[in-house]
Design a protein around this motif. Structure first.
Motif, PDB file in Angstrom:
ATOM      1  N   ILE A 187      14.933 -18.919  58.258  1.00 23.82           N
ATOM      2  CA  ILE A 187      15.485 -19.571  59.459  1.00 23.82           C
ATOM      3  C   ILE A 187      16.815 -20.240  59.136  1.00 23.82           C
ATOM      4  N   SER A 188      16.871 -20.905  57.986  1.00 26.14           N
ATOM      5  CA  SER A 188      18.109 -21.611  57.617  1.00 26.14           C
ATOM      6  C   SER A 188      19.258 -20.645  57.382  1.00 26.14           C
ATOM      7  N   CYS A 189      18.926 -19.381  57.051  1.00 27.67           N
ATOM      8  CA  CYS A 189      19.954 -18.344  56.848  1.00 27.67           C
ATOM      9  C   CYS A 189      20.152 -17.483  58.091  1.00 27.67           C
ATOM     10  N   SER A 190      19.545 -17.924  59.221  1.00 22.25           N
ATOM     11  CA  SER A 190      19.660 -17.214  60.509  1.00 22.25           C
ATOM     12  C   SER A 190      19.077 -15.813  60.458  1.00 22.25           C
ATOM     13  N   LEU A 191      18.091 -15.608  59.593  1.00 20.63           N
ATOM     14  CA  LEU A 191      17.384 -14.320  59.537  1.00 20.63           C
ATOM     15  C   LEU A 191      16.151 -14.432  60.424  1.00 20.63           C
ATOM     16  N   PHE A 192      16.374 -14.422  61.733  1.00 21.56           N
ATOM     17  CA  PHE A 192      15.314 -14.765  62.669  1.00 21.56           C
ATOM     18  C   PHE A 192      14.232 -13.688  62.757  1.00 21.56           C
ATOM     19  N   GLU A 193      14.612 -12.421  62.761  1.00 23.62           N
ATOM     20  CA  GLU A 193      13.606 -11.360  62.847  1.00 23.62           C
ATOM     21  C   GLU A 193      12.713 -11.356  61.601  1.00 23.62           C
ATOM     22  N   GLU A 194      13.333 -11.542  60.429  1.00 26.50           N
ATOM     23  CA  GLU A 194      12.550 -11.589  59.200  1.00 26.50           C
ATOM     24  C   GLU A 194      11.590 -12.779  59.207  1.00 26.50           C
ATOM     25  N   SER A 195      12.061 -13.906  59.735  1.00 32.29           N
ATOM     26  CA  SER A 195      11.197 -15.086  59.761  1.00 32.29           C
ATOM     27  C   SER A 195      10.011 -14.884  60.698  1.00 32.29           C
ATOM     28  N   LYS A 196      10.209 -14.132  61.801  1.00 27.79           N
ATOM     29  CA  LYS A 196       9.090 -13.847  62.705  1.00 27.79           C
ATOM     30  C   LYS A 196       7.985 -13.083  61.965  1.00 27.79           C
ATOM     31  N   SER A 197       8.393 -12.077  61.205  1.00 29.12           N
ATOM     32  CA  SER A 197       7.424 -11.298  60.439  1.00 29.12           C
ATOM     33  C   SER A 197       6.688 -12.176  59.436  1.00 29.12           C
ATOM     34  N   THR A 198       7.423 -13.058  58.757  1.00 30.61           N
ATOM     35  CA  THR A 198       6.804 -13.942  57.763  1.00 30.61           C
ATOM     36  C   THR A 198       5.819 -14.898  58.423  1.00 30.61           C
ATOM     37  N   ILE A 199       6.182 -15.432  59.573  1.00 31.80           N
ATOM     38  CA  ILE A 199       5.292 -16.359  60.286  1.00 31.80           C
ATOM     39  C   ILE A 199       4.016 -15.650  60.720  1.00 31.80           C
ATOM     40  N   ASN A 200       4.147 -14.423  61.180  1.00 36.18           N
ATOM     41  CA  ASN A 200       2.961 -13.658  61.587  1.00 36.18           C
ATOM     42  C   ASN A 200       1.997 -13.483  60.420  1.00 36.18           C
ATOM     43  N   HIS A 201       2.536 -13.133  59.260  1.00 34.11           N
ATOM     44  CA  HIS A 201       1.674 -12.936  58.097  1.00 34.11           C
ATOM     45  C   HIS A 201       1.078 -14.245  57.604  1.00 34.11           C
ATOM     46  N   MET A 202       1.804 -15.306  57.749  1.00 35.45           N
ATOM     47  CA  MET A 202       1.274 -16.613  57.376  1.00 35.45           C
ATOM     48  C   MET A 202       0.048 -16.949  58.218  1.00 35.45           C
ATOM     49  N   GLU A 203       0.125 -16.679  59.509  1.00 28.54           N
ATOM     50  CA  GLU A 203      -1.007 -16.921  60.397  1.00 28.54           C
ATOM     51  C   GLU A 203      -2.167 -15.985  60.055  1.00 28.54           C
ATOM     52  N   LEU A 204      -1.835 -14.805  59.642  1.00 29.42           N
ATOM     53  CA  LEU A 204      -2.856 -13.818  59.299  1.00 29.42           C
ATOM     54  C   LEU A 204      -3.644 -14.225  58.065  1.00 29.42           C
ATOM     55  N   VAL A 205      -2.971 -14.847  57.116  1.00 25.10           N
ATOM     56  CA  VAL A 205      -3.578 -15.162  55.824  1.00 25.10           C
ATOM     57  C   VAL A 205      -4.567 -16.311  55.920  1.00 25.10           C
ATOM     58  N   SER A 206      -4.242 -17.342  56.685  1.00 23.63           N
ATOM     59  CA  SER A 206      -5.080 -18.535  56.658  1.00 23.63           C
ATOM     60  C   SER A 206      -5.082 -19.249  57.999  1.00 23.63           C
ATOM     61  N   LYS A 207      -6.297 -19.598  58.467  1.00 28.00           N
ATOM     62  CA  LYS A 207      -6.424 -20.381  59.691  1.00 28.00           C
ATOM     63  C   LYS A 207      -5.884 -21.793  59.502  1.00 28.00           C
ATOM     64  N   LYS A 208      -5.980 -22.299  58.250  1.00 29.36           N
ATOM     65  CA  LYS A 208      -5.523 -23.657  57.979  1.00 29.36           C
ATOM     66  C   LYS A 208      -4.018 -23.804  58.197  1.00 29.36           C
ATOM     67  N   SER A 209      -3.310 -22.672  58.186  1.00 27.78           N
ATOM     68  CA  SER A 209      -1.854 -22.737  58.318  1.00 27.78           C
ATOM     69  C   SER A 209      -1.391 -22.778  59.771  1.00 27.78           C
ATOM     70  N   ASN A 210      -2.323 -22.789  60.721  1.00 31.36           N
ATOM     71  CA  ASN A 210      -1.929 -22.747  62.137  1.00 31.36           C
ATOM     72  C   ASN A 210      -0.991 -23.882  62.554  1.00 31.36           C
ATOM     73  N   PRO A 211      -1.237 -25.148  62.141  1.00 31.18           N
ATOM     74  CA  PRO A 211      -0.291 -26.213  62.512  1.00 31.18           C
ATOM     75  C   PRO A 211       1.111 -25.951  61.958  1.00 31.18           C
ATOM     76  N   LEU A 212       1.179 -25.427  60.744  1.00 28.73           N
ATOM     77  CA  LEU A 212       2.472 -25.114  60.150  1.00 28.73           C
ATOM     78  C   LEU A 212       3.138 -23.945  60.874  1.00 28.73           C
TER      79      LEU A 212
END
Length: 735
Positions: A187-212
């Protein structure tokens, strides 16, 4: 594994500080925290002398950029000499020196601190470091990355931070915390599409990460809106952050970042639904090269002549060539490092011994659940790349030994041997593995026998002890070990072949034939079975039959190894003529397509003649060698020259005997292991060394590395006795 000495306060600490009051303050702070072994020196130059003479675990020092020898020099020395690789450094920086922090972490720094010399701030800094070590399970790479990340954020070095986070994600695939930091860097490097993919996988990996995840999505939305506003773009409708396929409920990110660090993946399953789901999931993880096969034979034919894949997902029950057979062929082929995951509900209790023997990383039940599947794959990759738990570490070391990667195996063995939590019986087993590799078979037998008393049903121990006894010519005892293991895991083809050869050595032709028949019943087209039949035919002087069998083989490596080992065993037993005959029969049996191997066998035949004083026969044999290989030609000519000199002068021919060769080989192994320990230093071995590169941003800082001081390698007398740990086995008393 073993508790870090910094954490348990047993670390041998060196405090470097030119100002006496500051030096005393730092030492007092550490003593107040429970550290008992603290030395102090005035300058980095004096520290070099201390490192030569005294074992050290942890150094606290300022950068001392104004000195001829500075902190960067010390870090460079520690990364250069293998004997110093375990030392960690915490460094203090003034405000003016903070620009040099990125290069320090590139060179393996553990932690950075502001030069505030008061008891309260120093105590707080050291306690924070200890807390970070405990929170990360003593993972020094993650600890140092946390300090580096904070420094890069303070310096607003967004691109450098992105490099750090991407490299960490390769080491710790799909770790929620790593993904969180990667998304923030994107996000800080304005790579917005890449960050969307990373956020999706973060949610996929762990329910505890939902607030983050919610926090990141808000940051992404704000950053994207700000970016569009800065460029005068309309707000418009935003892409969905987590698109979902309504038919399956699975997430399908639109932009795919390779979050698992895999270049390719193989999927073998006849079920089209499983194929589709598995392929979709791995491609969504960013793996673009995915091969899918519907039966085992198609997979084998396609992969047998290709390099080892990065990852294999396979069903246990598949057409043409079933899972148990395909799995063994992969390992026999030399696919020793690739993680293999079984996706099946048909793996029964009787299959588990073979699954374990073949080093299967995990078994996942069907139907595939997206989140559990992804977590299992992540766990497998983490254990494969950075094994820490005892079982995964033992498995990794065995794989490395089997593939001949002695330097890397020894590197992993070092912390294993030092871990007091691992019971002696487990230590003996790995000690036996290394002794077998070093060809010290008697010692290997002793270690394995003692470990077997604790683990009487261990397949790996029974296999190892059987191989050792086979090397020593104790065929009856070897057969007992192999047979016992085969009763536990009856589908193992490689062991059935060993049983066949052992029974052949015992002159039990019926038993040997029965073992081969049993192996052929399991997998009639297995190359190892053909190889075993060729070995036995050669030893029986059945030249024509051996030639026919060798013509069916894709490689003669196993046949040549058998022939050499067998010939040496025969000559050592006083059966010199039988050993010579075996060499000659092997040459005579070589099929046309293997004619280039003729010279290497002829060299061994000439050497055998020379060793037993038949100089003329040795010279005649060597003179017929054409040797397209320069190395073999050089060896043959060298031996031929010595033979001619001995024949002309009447002097005795001096040859290196087996015992001398063994001693030399062990020295070579040790030297090679030491060299590889340095050359093959990997990401994560020394904090962020090799994980992070400051690049051109640290150009001015690199001036601090000019005029690197000379540091002589430590002699044996200078080394600590603690660096040479040897676990001694004991034999249980019998009543």
């Amino acid at each position: 594994m073993a508790e870090n000495p910094i954490v348990n306060k047993s670390a041998r600490v060196v405090v470097v500080e030119a100002v006496p009051a500051r030096r005393m303050l730092l030492a007092d702070v550490l003593r107040g925290m429970g550290y008992g072994s603290i030395s102090t020196v005035n300058k980095p130059q004096e520290l070099i002398g201390h490192l030569k003479a005294s074992p050290t675990d942890w150094i606290l020092m300022p950068l001392s950029s104004e000195h001829t020898v500075n902190g960067m020099h010390i870090l460079k020395i520690l990364t250069t000499y293998p004997s110093l690789n375990k030392i960690r450094v915490s460094m203090m920086f003034s405000d003016e020196e903070k620009i040099h922090i990125p290069l320090a972490f590139e060179l393996g720094l553990l932690s950075c601190h502001v030069s505030q010399y008061n008891r309260e701030s120093m105590t707080r800094d050291m306690q924070t470091l200890l807390f970070s070590l405990q929170q990360t399970n003593q993972d020094l790479t993650l600890v140092s990355a946390n300090y580096l990340r904070n420094a890069l954020v303070e310096q607003r070095a967004s691109r450098l931070r992105l490099v750090l986070e991407q490299n960490l994600n390769e080491m710790y695939p799909a770790d929620p915390t790593i993904l969180f930091n990667l998304a923030k860097a994107q996000i800080s490097c304005s790579l917005f599409e890449e960050s969307k993919s990373t956020i999706n996988h973060m949610e996929l990996v762990s329910k505890k990460s939902n607030p983050l995840v919610l926090q990141l999505r808000k940051e992404l939305e704000d950053a994207d809106t700000h970016n569009q506003g800065a460029h005068g773009e309309g707000s418009g409708d935003e892409d969905e952050i987590a698109p979902i396929d309504p038919s399956t409920g699975y997430f399908f990110p639109q932009t795919k970042t390779n979050l698992l660090g895999l270049k390719n993946c193989v999927i073998i399953d006849a079920d089209e639904t499983t194929q589709y789901l598995a392929e979709t999931l791995v491609k969504d993880a960013g793996i673009e090269d995915v091969l899918v096969f519907s039966d085992g034979k198609l997979a084998w034919d396609a992969l047998k002549d290709k390099p080892e894949p990065d990852f294999i997902l396979m069903e246990w029950v598949i057409p043409s060539l079933t899972g148990p057979l395909l799995l063994q062929r992969f390992r026999q082929k030399g696919f020793l490092h690739v993680p293999i995951v079984i996706i099946s509900s048909d793996v029964g209790e009787d299959d588990l011994p073979l699954v374990s023997e073949m080093g299967v990383s995990a078994v996942i039940d069907k139907p595939i659940d997206q989140k559990s599947f992804f977590k299992s794959v992540v766990s497998v990759l983490q254990n494969s790349r950075r094994p820490h738990e005892q079982i995964s570490l033992e498995q990794k070391i065995r794989q490395l030994l089997e593939s001949g990667s002695i330097g890397e195996a020894e590197r992993l063995w070092q912390p294993y041997r030092m871990d007091t939590r691992i019971p002696p019986s487990s230590q003996w087993q790995l000690e036996a593995e290394f002794m077998f590799y070093y060809e010290r078979y008697e010692e290997a037998c002793e270690f394995a026998s003692n470990a077997l008393q604790e683990f009487p049903s261990s397949l790996s121990l029974l296999n190892l002890l059987g191989k050792c006894l086979l090397k020593l010519g104790r065929y009856k005892m070897a057969l007992k070990c192999f047979s016992r293991a085969q009763n536990i895991s009856p589908m193992n083809i490689e062991r059935l072949c060993r049983i066949a050869e052992t029974q052949h050595f015992l002159k039990d032709s019926a038993g040997s034939a029965a073992a081969i028949k049993e192996a052929e019943h399991i997998d009639p087209n297995n190359q190892l079975i053909v190889e075993t039949k060729a070995n036995i035919a050669l030893d029986n002087a059945e030249v024509k039959h051996a030639s026919e069998l060798m013509g069916k083989l894709e490689s003669l490596r196993g046949v040549l190894a058998f022939m050499n080992n067998r010939a040496i065993a025969l000559t050592r037993a006083g059966q010199f003529d039988d050993g010579i005959t075996l060499y000659r029969n092997t040459i005579a049996a070589l099929p046309g397509q293997w004619s280039e191997i003729h010279d290497s066998i002829a060299y061994n035949l000439g050497l055998a003649h020379a060793r037993y004083g038949e100089l003329k026969k040795a010279m005649d044999t060597l003179q017929r060698i054409k040797a397209p290989s320069p190395l073999l030609k050089k060896k043959a000519n060298s031996l031929l020259d010595r033979l001619k000199h001995a024949a002309t002068t009447g002097n005795a021919l001096e040859l290196i005997e087996a015992s001398d060769t063994k001693s030399m080989d062990q020295n070579k192994v040790k030297a090679r292991g030491e060299m590889l320990a340095k050359v093959e230093l990997r990401k994560g071995d020394m904090c962020c060394y090799l994980v992070f590169q400051a690049g051109d941003a640290a150009a001015s800082s690199r001036n601090l590395l000019n005029q690197l001081p000379v540091f002589a390698k430590m002699t044996d007398e200078e080394k600590s006795p603690e660096t040479s740990t040897h676990v001694k086995p004991f034999k249980k008393r019998t009543n």
